[in-house]
Design a protein around this motif. Structure first.
Motif, PDB file in Angstrom:
ATOM      1  N   GLY A  66       3.709 -18.258  83.151  1.00 25.22           N
ATOM      2  CA  GLY A  66       2.967 -17.610  82.067  1.00 25.22           C
ATOM      3  C   GLY A  66       2.741 -18.544  80.892  1.00 25.22           C
ATOM      4  O   GLY A  66       1.656 -18.588  80.316  1.00 25.22           O
ATOM      5  N   LEU A  67       3.772 -19.314  80.551  1.00 20.52           N
ATOM      6  CA  LEU A  67       3.634 -20.287  79.461  1.00 20.52           C
ATOM      7  C   LEU A  67       2.611 -21.360  79.812  1.00 20.52           C
ATOM      8  O   LEU A  67       1.759 -21.715  78.986  1.00 20.52           O
ATOM      9  CB  LEU A  67       4.996 -20.917  79.147  1.00 20.52           C
ATOM     10  CG  LEU A  67       4.991 -22.008  78.079  1.00 20.52           C
ATOM     11  CD1 LEU A  67       4.546 -21.438  76.732  1.00 20.52           C
ATOM     12  CD2 LEU A  67       6.369 -22.635  77.967  1.00 20.52           C
ATOM     13  N   ALA A  68       2.676 -21.862  81.036  1.00 21.97           N
ATOM     14  CA  ALA A  68       1.737 -22.906  81.465  1.00 21.97           C
ATOM     15  C   ALA A  68       0.298 -22.398  81.457  1.00 21.97           C
ATOM     16  O   ALA A  68      -0.615 -23.091  80.985  1.00 21.97           O
ATOM     17  CB  ALA A  68       2.122 -23.418  82.853  1.00 21.97           C
ATOM     18  N   VAL A  69       0.085 -21.201  81.963  1.00 21.43           N
ATOM     19  CA  VAL A  69      -1.268 -20.643  81.987  1.00 21.43           C
ATOM     20  C   VAL A  69      -1.775 -20.392  80.574  1.00 21.43           C
ATOM     21  O   VAL A  69      -2.930 -20.707  80.242  1.00 21.43           O
ATOM     22  CB  VAL A  69      -1.310 -19.342  82.830  1.00 21.43           C
ATOM     23  CG1 VAL A  69      -2.622 -18.607  82.657  1.00 21.43           C
ATOM     24  CG2 VAL A  69      -1.071 -19.662  84.299  1.00 21.43           C
ATOM     25  N   ALA A  70      -0.937 -19.845  79.714  1.00 20.94           N
ATOM     26  CA  ALA A  70      -1.351 -19.579  78.329  1.00 20.94           C
ATOM     27  C   ALA A  70      -1.685 -20.874  77.591  1.00 20.94           C
ATOM     28  O   ALA A  70      -2.680 -20.942  76.856  1.00 20.94           O
ATOM     29  CB  ALA A  70      -0.262 -18.807  77.586  1.00 20.94           C
ATOM     30  N   LEU A  71      -0.869 -21.911  77.775  1.00 25.62           N
ATOM     31  CA  LEU A  71      -1.149 -23.205  77.144  1.00 25.62           C
ATOM     32  C   LEU A  71      -2.456 -23.800  77.658  1.00 25.62           C
ATOM     33  O   LEU A  71      -3.283 -24.273  76.874  1.00 25.62           O
ATOM     34  CB  LEU A  71       0.006 -24.181  77.389  1.00 25.62           C
ATOM     35  CG  LEU A  71       1.223 -24.022  76.505  1.00 25.62           C
ATOM     36  CD1 LEU A  71       2.368 -24.886  77.018  1.00 25.62           C
ATOM     37  CD2 LEU A  71       0.892 -24.354  75.069  1.00 25.62           C
ATOM     38  N   GLY A  72      -2.634 -23.785  78.962  1.00 20.92           N
ATOM     39  CA  GLY A  72      -3.867 -24.317  79.541  1.00 20.92           C
ATOM     40  C   GLY A  72      -5.097 -23.543  79.102  1.00 20.92           C
ATOM     41  O   GLY A  72      -6.130 -24.130  78.747  1.00 20.92           O
ATOM     42  N   TRP A  73      -4.991 -22.234  79.116  1.00 16.23           N
ATOM     43  CA  TRP A  73      -6.097 -21.360  78.717  1.00 16.23           C
ATOM     44  C   TRP A  73      -6.473 -21.607  77.257  1.00 16.23           C
ATOM     45  O   TRP A  73      -7.643 -21.723  76.911  1.00 16.23           O
ATOM     46  CB  TRP A  73      -5.666 -19.924  78.953  1.00 16.23           C
ATOM     47  CG  TRP A  73      -6.667 -18.852  78.699  1.00 16.23           C
ATOM     48  CD1 TRP A  73      -8.006 -18.981  78.514  1.00 16.23           C
ATOM     49  CD2 TRP A  73      -6.396 -17.453  78.627  1.00 16.23           C
ATOM     50  NE1 TRP A  73      -8.582 -17.752  78.326  1.00 16.23           N
ATOM     51  CE2 TRP A  73      -7.609 -16.802  78.389  1.00 16.23           C
ATOM     52  CE3 TRP A  73      -5.234 -16.695  78.730  1.00 16.23           C
ATOM     53  CZ2 TRP A  73      -7.709 -15.423  78.255  1.00 16.23           C
ATOM     54  CZ3 TRP A  73      -5.339 -15.328  78.616  1.00 16.23           C
ATOM     55  CH2 TRP A  73      -6.558 -14.701  78.380  1.00 16.23           C
ATOM     56  N   THR A  74      -5.480 -21.711  76.405  1.00 12.30           N
ATOM     57  CA  THR A  74      -5.751 -21.924  74.986  1.00 12.30           C
ATOM     58  C   THR A  74      -6.265 -23.339  74.737  1.00 12.30           C
ATOM     59  O   THR A  74      -7.146 -23.538  73.898  1.00 12.30           O
ATOM     60  CB  THR A  74      -4.487 -21.657  74.153  1.00 12.30           C
ATOM     61  OG1 THR A  74      -4.010 -20.343  74.461  1.00 12.30           O
ATOM     62  CG2 THR A  74      -4.776 -21.745  72.664  1.00 12.30           C
ATOM     63  N   TRP A  75      -5.758 -24.299  75.456  1.00 10.08           N
ATOM     64  CA  TRP A  75      -6.234 -25.666  75.281  1.00 10.08           C
ATOM     65  C   TRP A  75      -7.693 -25.793  75.723  1.00 10.08           C
ATOM     66  O   TRP A  75      -8.492 -26.439  75.051  1.00 10.08           O
ATOM     67  CB  TRP A  75      -5.345 -26.627  76.066  1.00 10.08           C
ATOM     68  CG  TRP A  75      -5.727 -28.059  75.871  1.00 10.08           C
ATOM     69  CD1 TRP A  75      -5.544 -28.818  74.755  1.00 10.08           C
ATOM     70  CD2 TRP A  75      -6.380 -28.897  76.818  1.00 10.08           C
ATOM     71  NE1 TRP A  75      -6.029 -30.091  74.956  1.00 10.08           N
ATOM     72  CE2 TRP A  75      -6.552 -30.166  76.227  1.00 10.08           C
ATOM     73  CE3 TRP A  75      -6.825 -28.705  78.121  1.00 10.08           C
ATOM     74  CZ2 TRP A  75      -7.154 -31.227  76.883  1.00 10.08           C
ATOM     75  CZ3 TRP A  75      -7.416 -29.771  78.771  1.00 10.08           C
ATOM     76  CH2 TRP A  75      -7.580 -31.013  78.152  1.00 10.08           C
ATOM     77  N   LEU A  76      -8.032 -25.146  76.848  1.00 13.97           N
ATOM     78  CA  LEU A  76      -9.405 -25.220  77.351  1.00 13.97           C
ATOM     79  C   LEU A  76     -10.376 -24.353  76.559  1.00 13.97           C
ATOM     80  O   LEU A  76     -11.535 -24.730  76.354  1.00 13.97           O
ATOM     81  CB  LEU A  76      -9.455 -24.807  78.829  1.00 13.97           C
ATOM     82  CG  LEU A  76      -8.813 -25.776  79.805  1.00 13.97           C
ATOM     83  CD1 LEU A  76      -8.773 -25.168  81.202  1.00 13.97           C
ATOM     84  CD2 LEU A  76      -9.550 -27.097  79.820  1.00 13.97           C
ATOM     85  N   ARG A  77      -9.927 -23.204  76.127  1.00 13.07           N
ATOM     86  CA  ARG A  77     -10.804 -22.243  75.443  1.00 13.07           C
ATOM     87  C   ARG A  77     -10.250 -21.862  74.081  1.00 13.07           C
ATOM     88  O   ARG A  77     -10.219 -20.690  73.727  1.00 13.07           O
ATOM     89  CB  ARG A  77     -10.961 -20.979  76.295  1.00 13.07           C
ATOM     90  CG  ARG A  77     -11.573 -21.197  77.634  1.00 13.07           C
ATOM     91  CD  ARG A  77     -13.053 -21.297  77.505  1.00 13.07           C
ATOM     92  NE  ARG A  77     -13.618 -21.402  78.842  1.00 13.07           N
ATOM     93  CZ  ARG A  77     -14.770 -21.951  79.083  1.00 13.07           C
ATOM     94  NH1 ARG A  77     -15.491 -22.420  78.102  1.00 13.07           N
ATOM     95  NH2 ARG A  77     -15.218 -22.026  80.309  1.00 13.07           N
ATOM     96  N   GLY A  78      -9.806 -22.843  73.326  1.00 17.32           N
ATOM     97  CA  GLY A  78      -9.257 -22.580  71.998  1.00 17.32           C
ATOM     98  C   GLY A  78     -10.346 -22.482  70.946  1.00 17.32           C
ATOM     99  O   GLY A  78     -11.537 -22.410  71.244  1.00 17.32           O
TER     100      GLY A  78
END
Length: 163
Positions: A66-78
């Motif tokens: 969950g942490l990895a997905v949230a970080l990736g999602w926010t980094w890509l679509r921040g």
């Protein structure tokens, strides 16, 4: 212009952190539901050679995933710099001074009108307290991952695995 970019960067960091926390809550909720289902599976179906760390592995794996997905999602679509500038304008009622100054092409910034716009934006943003209007707030939704976590805990403690 540097003062504008510094204030926009401060706002952008705060917006990014708030977005990350909101997405982390959603990702952990979904991942912990999957973990609770995986923990429930051996309670109803006999599984041979089940590791002793089955439940703990699923919970830890869900939290890490969950942490990895949230970080990736926010980094890509921040949040972009322009979005942060528009949010500063909205929260401080600056009538798009900051966003306009950031989106101004370099050749237009050299004109008298461009210099006036930049000077006005610098004057307006120089007196702002970004931290006061950009508080990081997740709300009650942050409690949402507790539901599947408590369910997983109850499954581990109250129901034995099927033999």
């Amino acid at each position: 212009m540097d003062q504008i970019r510094k204030q926009v960067a401060r706002a952008r960091r705060r917006l990014w952190m708030e977005l990350l926390l909101k997405r982390l809550v959603n990702c952990w909720f979904a991942a912990l539901i999957v973990a609770a289902l995986a923990i429930a599976l051996p309670k109803f179906v006999a599984i041979a050679d089940l590791p002793a760390t089955w439940a703990a592995s699923w919970v830890v794996g869900a939290l890490v995933a969950g942490l990895a997905v949230a970080l990736g999602w926010t980094w890509l679509r921040g949040r972009s710099e322009l979005e942060a500038a528009m949010e500063i304008d909205r929260r401080f009622e600056l009538k798009e001074r900051v966003a306009s100054s950031l989106s101004l092409p370099p050749e237009a910034a050299e004109t008298p009108a461009g210099r006036a716009l930049l000077a006005d934006a610098v004057r307006a943003i120089g007196r702002l307290e970004i931290d006061q209007r950009f508080r990081i707030n997740v709300g009650r939704a942050a409690l949402l991952p507790l539901v599947p976590a408590l369910l997983a805990g109850a499954l581990v403690l109250l129901i034995d695995n099927k033999q």
